[in-house]
Design an enzyme around this catalytic site. Structure first.
Site, short mmCIF file in Angstrom:
data_model
loop_
_atom_site.label_atom_id
_atom_site.label_comp_id
_atom_site.label_asym_id
_atom_site.label_seq_id
_atom_site.Cartn_x
_atom_site.Cartn_y
_atom_site.Cartn_z
N GLU A 183 -7.01 4.61 7.79
CA GLU A 183 -6.84 6.04 7.46
C GLU A 183 -8.07 6.59 6.75
O GLU A 183 -8.44 7.74 6.93
CB GLU A 183 -5.56 6.22 6.61
CG GLU A 183 -4.31 6.00 7.46
CD GLU A 183 -3.12 5.41 6.72
OE1 GLU A 183 -3.09 5.45 5.48
OE2 GLU A 183 -2.22 4.89 7.40
N SER A 219 3.48 -1.96 10.47
CA SER A 219 4.92 -1.99 10.74
C SER A 219 5.55 -3.35 10.42
O SER A 219 6.47 -3.79 11.12
CB SER A 219 5.21 -1.57 12.19
OG SER A 219 4.76 -0.25 12.39
N LYS A 262 0.09 4.21 -0.25
CA LYS A 262 -0.58 5.39 0.33
C LYS A 262 -0.36 6.60 -0.59
O LYS A 262 -0.27 6.43 -1.81
CB LYS A 262 -0.10 5.62 1.77
CG LYS A 262 -0.25 4.34 2.62
CD LYS A 262 -0.10 4.53 4.08
CE LYS A 262 -0.30 3.19 4.79
NZ LYS A 262 -0.22 3.30 6.23
N HIS A 287 -9.52 0.97 4.84
CA HIS A 287 -8.27 1.21 5.56
C HIS A 287 -8.55 2.16 6.72
O HIS A 287 -9.38 3.07 6.61
CB HIS A 287 -7.23 1.80 4.61
CG HIS A 287 -5.86 1.81 5.20
ND1 HIS A 287 -5.47 2.76 6.11
CD2 HIS A 287 -4.81 0.96 5.06
CE1 HIS A 287 -4.23 2.49 6.50
NE2 HIS A 287 -3.80 1.40 5.86
N ASN A 341 0.87 -1.18 0.00
CA ASN A 341 0.00 0.00 0.00
C ASN A 341 0.91 1.23 0.00
O ASN A 341 1.48 1.58 1.03
CB ASN A 341 -0.90 -0.03 1.24
CG ASN A 341 -1.77 1.21 1.36
OD1 ASN A 341 -1.79 2.06 0.47
ND2 ASN A 341 -2.48 1.32 2.47
N GLU A 348 -5.31 -5.00 10.39
CA GLU A 348 -4.30 -3.97 10.64
C GLU A 348 -4.63 -3.24 11.94
O GLU A 348 -5.46 -2.31 11.94
CB GLU A 348 -4.29 -2.95 9.49
CG GLU A 348 -3.99 -3.54 8.14
CD GLU A 348 -3.42 -2.48 7.19
OE1 GLU A 348 -2.32 -2.70 6.68
OE2 GLU A 348 -4.06 -1.43 6.98
N GLY A 370 2.39 2.39 10.87
CA GLY A 370 3.31 3.52 10.75
C GLY A 370 3.98 3.90 12.06
O GLY A 370 4.58 4.97 12.17
P1 13P Z 1 3.00 0.47 7.73
O1 13P Z 1 3.55 -0.82 7.15
O2 13P Z 1 3.72 1.68 7.23
O3 13P Z 1 2.88 0.40 9.21
O4 13P Z 1 1.51 0.63 7.15
C1 13P Z 1 0.67 -0.46 7.18
C2 13P Z 1 -0.54 -0.13 6.41
O5 13P Z 1 -1.31 0.74 6.77
C3 13P Z 1 -0.78 -0.88 5.17
O6 13P Z 1 -2.05 -0.65 4.68
#
Ligand code: 13P
Length: 255
Positions: A98, A214, A12, A96, A10, A168, A174
């Site tokens: 976010e 992560s 982002k 997601h 992803n 997740e 993150g």
């Molecule tokens: P990170 O791997 O940067 O923690 O993000 C995970 C994520 O949100 C994947 O969709």
């Protein structure tokens, strides 16, 4: 194991067109043929050109990071599932954390998005996961159950069989603080039980459940070695070709 192993990246809101093409080319160069399905989920603007770049690579596909639930119309700035499909992408990340947090996506909107994606013959990667306060209160299973019931469990078994799930935990995204292998396994097992109760054990055993949060080359192997963890949805580490490739090569049987 009779279910598919997947590693999805992803990206982002990262990568200009030029940067994304360079990253994808570098991943393609280093990717070995394997049983692991690899999905790149860049911003929409990359999908068409990356689709040309990856054509002919059997274990590599593309996904969008979102789509709108309506087919078309006056929704300035939005992209429909049919538009995503027309680029050559075959997956859409939905729900997601976010998107839930910053764009106020609700379970009922997500259920409509899931339907929109499936109606195009492409697959949702449906995200679920609790925030830190729920983990600390011990209510993580209730949170995930509500998310799955609200966004997915209206589907019939045939439609559900096209869905990939990504667990997740929000506190791990993150933050550099990954779930332990025990925490990941416990939740993945719980999700599989929910699917088994809603549908049947055969479908539960066939459903790919990814871990995200992560995940990196240092922890992917122990996470992917858990019996109910079928791969990962990778954020930050998917932006570095070497790290992403190392994660793809982290399944126990690819040693
Ligand atoms: P990170 O791997 O940067 O923690 O993000 C995970 C994520 O949100 C994947 O969709």
């Amino acid at each position: 194991m009779n279910r598919r192993q997947i590693v999805a990246g992803n990206w982002k809101m990262n990568m200009t067109l030029e940067e994304g093409t360079t990253l994808a080319s570098s991943i393609i160069e280093k990717l070995k043929p394997s049983q692991t399905s690899v999905i790149l989920c860049p911003p929409y603007i990359h999908l068409h050109s990356l689709s040309t770049l990856i054509s002919g690579i059997s274990n590599l596909s593309l996904g969008a990071q979102n789509c709108h639930f309506e087919k078309s119309g006056a929704f300035t700035g939005e992209v429909s599932a049919a538009m995503v499909k027309s680029t050559g992408a075959t997956y859409v990340i939905l729900g997601h954390s976010e998107r839930r947090e910053y764009f106020h996506e609700t379970e009922s909107m997500l259920a409509k998005k899931v339907n929109a994606v499936l109606s195009q013959g492409i697959s949702p990667i449906f995200c679920c996961g609790e925030k830190l306060e729920s983990r600390e209160a011990g209510t993580q299973e209730e949170v995930v159950r509500t998310q799955l019931e609200g966004g997915l469990f209206h589907l019939d078994a045939e439609a559900f069989s096209k869905v990939v799930i990504a667990y997740e935990p929000v506190w791990a995204i993150g933050t550099g603080k990954t779930a332990s292998k025990e925490q990941a396994q416990e939740m993945h097992h719980f999700i599989r039980q929910l699917i088994s109760h809603r549908y049947n054990s055969e479908l539960a055993n066939l459903t790919t459940i990814l871990y995200g949060g992560s995940c990196n080359p240092g922890n992917a192997h122990e996470l992917f070695s858990q019996p109910d963890v079928d791969g990962g949805l990778i954020g930050g580490a998917s932006l570095k070709a070497d790290d992403f490739i190392a994660i793809i090569n982290s399944f126990p049987k690819s040693e």
